[in-house]
Design an enzyme around this catalytic site. Structure first.
Site, PDB file in Angstrom:
ATOM      1  N   ARG A   1      49.601  41.646  60.878  1.00  0.00           N
ATOM      2  CA  ARG A   1      50.458  41.938  62.065  1.00  0.00           C
ATOM      3  C   ARG A   1      51.754  43.075  61.589  1.00  0.00           C
ATOM      4  O   ARG A   1      52.055  43.128  60.676  1.00  0.00           O
ATOM      5  CB  ARG A   1      51.504  40.464  62.158  1.00  0.00           C
ATOM      6  CG  ARG A   1      50.972  39.484  63.035  1.00  0.00           C
ATOM      7  CD  ARG A   1      51.678  38.262  63.136  1.00  0.00           C
ATOM      8  NE  ARG A   1      53.354  38.349  63.219  1.00  0.00           N
ATOM      9  CZ  ARG A   1      54.023  37.519  63.143  1.00  0.00           C
ATOM     10  NH1 ARG A   1      53.472  36.063  63.140  1.00  0.00           N
ATOM     11  NH2 ARG A   1      55.246  37.353  63.419  1.00  0.00           N
TER      12      ARG A   1
ATOM     13  N   ARG B   1      51.344  37.169  54.168  1.00  0.00           N
ATOM     14  CA  ARG B   1      50.643  37.106  55.309  1.00  0.00           C
ATOM     15  C   ARG B   1      50.179  38.438  55.915  1.00  0.00           C
ATOM     16  O   ARG B   1      49.164  38.282  56.736  1.00  0.00           O
ATOM     17  CB  ARG B   1      51.802  36.255  56.470  1.00  0.00           C
ATOM     18  CG  ARG B   1      51.082  36.076  57.831  1.00  0.00           C
ATOM     19  CD  ARG B   1      52.045  34.958  58.426  1.00  0.00           C
ATOM     20  NE  ARG B   1      53.179  35.813  58.972  1.00  0.00           N
ATOM     21  CZ  ARG B   1      54.256  35.323  59.611  1.00  0.00           C
ATOM     22  NH1 ARG B   1      54.336  33.816  60.043  1.00  0.00           N
ATOM     23  NH2 ARG B   1      55.296  35.919  59.899  1.00  0.00           N
TER      24      ARG B   1
ATOM     25  N   LYS C   1      55.412  27.351  60.096  1.00  0.00           N
ATOM     26  CA  LYS C   1      55.238  26.691  61.218  1.00  0.00           C
ATOM     27  C   LYS C   1      54.051  26.711  61.878  1.00  0.00           C
ATOM     28  O   LYS C   1      53.379  25.746  62.273  1.00  0.00           O
ATOM     29  CB  LYS C   1      56.521  27.434  62.308  1.00  0.00           C
ATOM     30  CG  LYS C   1      57.911  27.066  61.972  1.00  0.00           C
ATOM     31  CD  LYS C   1      58.725  27.480  63.014  1.00  0.00           C
ATOM     32  CE  LYS C   1      58.650  29.129  63.272  1.00  0.00           C
ATOM     33  NZ  LYS C   1      59.271  30.056  62.445  1.00  0.00           N
TER      34      LYS C   1
HETATM   35  P1  ADP Z   1      57.499  34.032  62.832  1.00  0.00           P
HETATM   36  O1  ADP Z   1      56.272  33.359  62.526  1.00  0.00           O
HETATM   37  O2  ADP Z   1      57.605  35.103  61.707  1.00  0.00           O
HETATM   38  O3  ADP Z   1      58.615  33.294  63.226  1.00  0.00           O
HETATM   39  P2  ADP Z   1      56.528  34.527  65.654  1.00  0.00           P
HETATM   40  O4  ADP Z   1      55.263  34.704  65.547  1.00  0.00           O
HETATM   41  O5  ADP Z   1      57.339  33.199  65.902  1.00  0.00           O
HETATM   42  O6  ADP Z   1      57.266  35.108  64.184  1.00  0.00           O
HETATM   43  O7  ADP Z   1      57.693  35.761  66.622  1.00  0.00           O
HETATM   44  C1  ADP Z   1      57.439  37.184  66.359  1.00  0.00           C
HETATM   45  C2  ADP Z   1      58.272  37.880  67.198  1.00  0.00           C
HETATM   46  O8  ADP Z   1      58.001  37.374  68.579  1.00  0.00           O
HETATM   47  C3  ADP Z   1      59.578  37.584  66.909  1.00  0.00           C
HETATM   48  O9  ADP Z   1      60.188  38.396  65.931  1.00  0.00           O
HETATM   49  C4  ADP Z   1      60.447  37.910  68.138  1.00  0.00           C
HETATM   50  O10 ADP Z   1      60.310  39.367  68.276  1.00  0.00           O
HETATM   51  C5  ADP Z   1      59.393  37.459  69.247  1.00  0.00           C
HETATM   52  N1  ADP Z   1      59.609  36.162  69.632  1.00  0.00           N
HETATM   53  C6  ADP Z   1      58.999  34.821  69.417  1.00  0.00           C
HETATM   54  N2  ADP Z   1      59.637  34.044  69.988  1.00  0.00           N
HETATM   55  C7  ADP Z   1      60.696  34.235  70.493  1.00  0.00           C
HETATM   56  C8  ADP Z   1      61.866  33.608  71.168  1.00  0.00           C
HETATM   57  N3  ADP Z   1      61.928  32.355  71.487  1.00  0.00           N
HETATM   58  N4  ADP Z   1      62.809  34.451  71.625  1.00  0.00           N
HETATM   59  C9  ADP Z   1      63.025  35.742  71.408  1.00  0.00           C
HETATM   60  N5  ADP Z   1      61.597  36.465  70.886  1.00  0.00           N
HETATM   61  C10 ADP Z   1      60.717  35.815  70.522  1.00  0.00           C
END
Ligand code: ADP
Length: 192
Positions: A134, A128, A14
């Site tokens: 991260r 990654r 994404k």
């Molecule tokens: P990935 O690219 O692995 O999907 P993100 O950067 O989107 O990871 O999200 C990292 C973390 O941030 C998630 O694992 C969660 O803990 C938190 N997070 C992000 N977006 C949300 C959301 N919409 N609701 C709840 N937690 C969120």
């Protein structure tokens, strides 16, 4: 204003493709994960609350991310729309988004799903981890929790948006980043 959702499992790409989509359609890319990581880095109260949840691979509370998204809608100007990345992640968040947009006389235009096979998710996240450093990418148990959370809480949104006639999917495996990006852009083109 256009409201697009970039959807998909962790590690699907994404963040990798969001920039190109946002640029092509003059959208503001809003990644809730990135915004939360910025809060943590800045040491804010919100960041302090979110840190341990994120590092455990759990979701932060719905109200926290809903607040972040709503304040972005309130303050960001000069774009033709928004590209939401990592939000909504639960049915409750999807319903909240509909309410937040309805208040503004707006609606979700389309969901662009980036799909990769389950067994590739772990491989992508491990790759990654080496590049981005991260904390939530570096631990096997945390990755497992994020995958489980995706299946249990986030995947039901596929049916939610299919029912609304808004769900569009690009299968982004195999292929190079460039090939998959072209696929995602073609999908977005096709729903204009
Ligand atoms: P990935 O690219 O692995 O999907 P993100 O950067 O989107 O990871 O999200 C990292 C973390 O941030 C998630 O694992 C969660 O803990 C938190 N997070 C992000 N977006 C949300 C959301 N919409 N609701 C709840 N937690 C969120």
């Amino acid at each position: 204003m256009k409201y697009y959702i970039l959807f998909g499992p962790p590690g699907a790409g994404k963040g990798t493709h969001a920039g190109a989509v946002a640029e092509k359609y003059n959208l503001k890319h809003l990644s809730t994960g990135e915004l939360l990581r910025n809060e943590i880095a800045a040491g804010t109260e919100l960041g302090k609350k979110a840190k341990s949840l994120i590092e455990a691979g759990s979701l932060v509370p719905d109200e926290v991310v809903e607040g972040i998204i709503e304040s972005a809608f309130d303050t960001i100007r000069g774009v033709d729309g928004f590209l939401l990345d990592g939000f909504p992640r639960t049915i409750a968040q999807g319903e909240a988004l509909d309410r937040i947009l309805a208040k503004r006389g707006e609606k979700v235009d389309a969901v662009i799903a980036i799909m990769i096979p389950d067994e590739i998710v772990k491989e992508r996240i491990a790759g990654r981890a080496k590049v981005e450093g991260r904390a939530d990418d570096a631990n096997e148990e945390v990755i497992q929790n994020r995958i489980r959370t995706y299946h249990e809480l986030t995947e039901p949104l596929i049916a939610f948006y299919k029912e609304a006639g808004k769900y569009h999917e690009a299968v982004c495996y195999p292929g190079t980043i460039e090939e998959n990006r072209a696929k995602v852009l073609a999908l977005v083109d096709s729903i204009q």
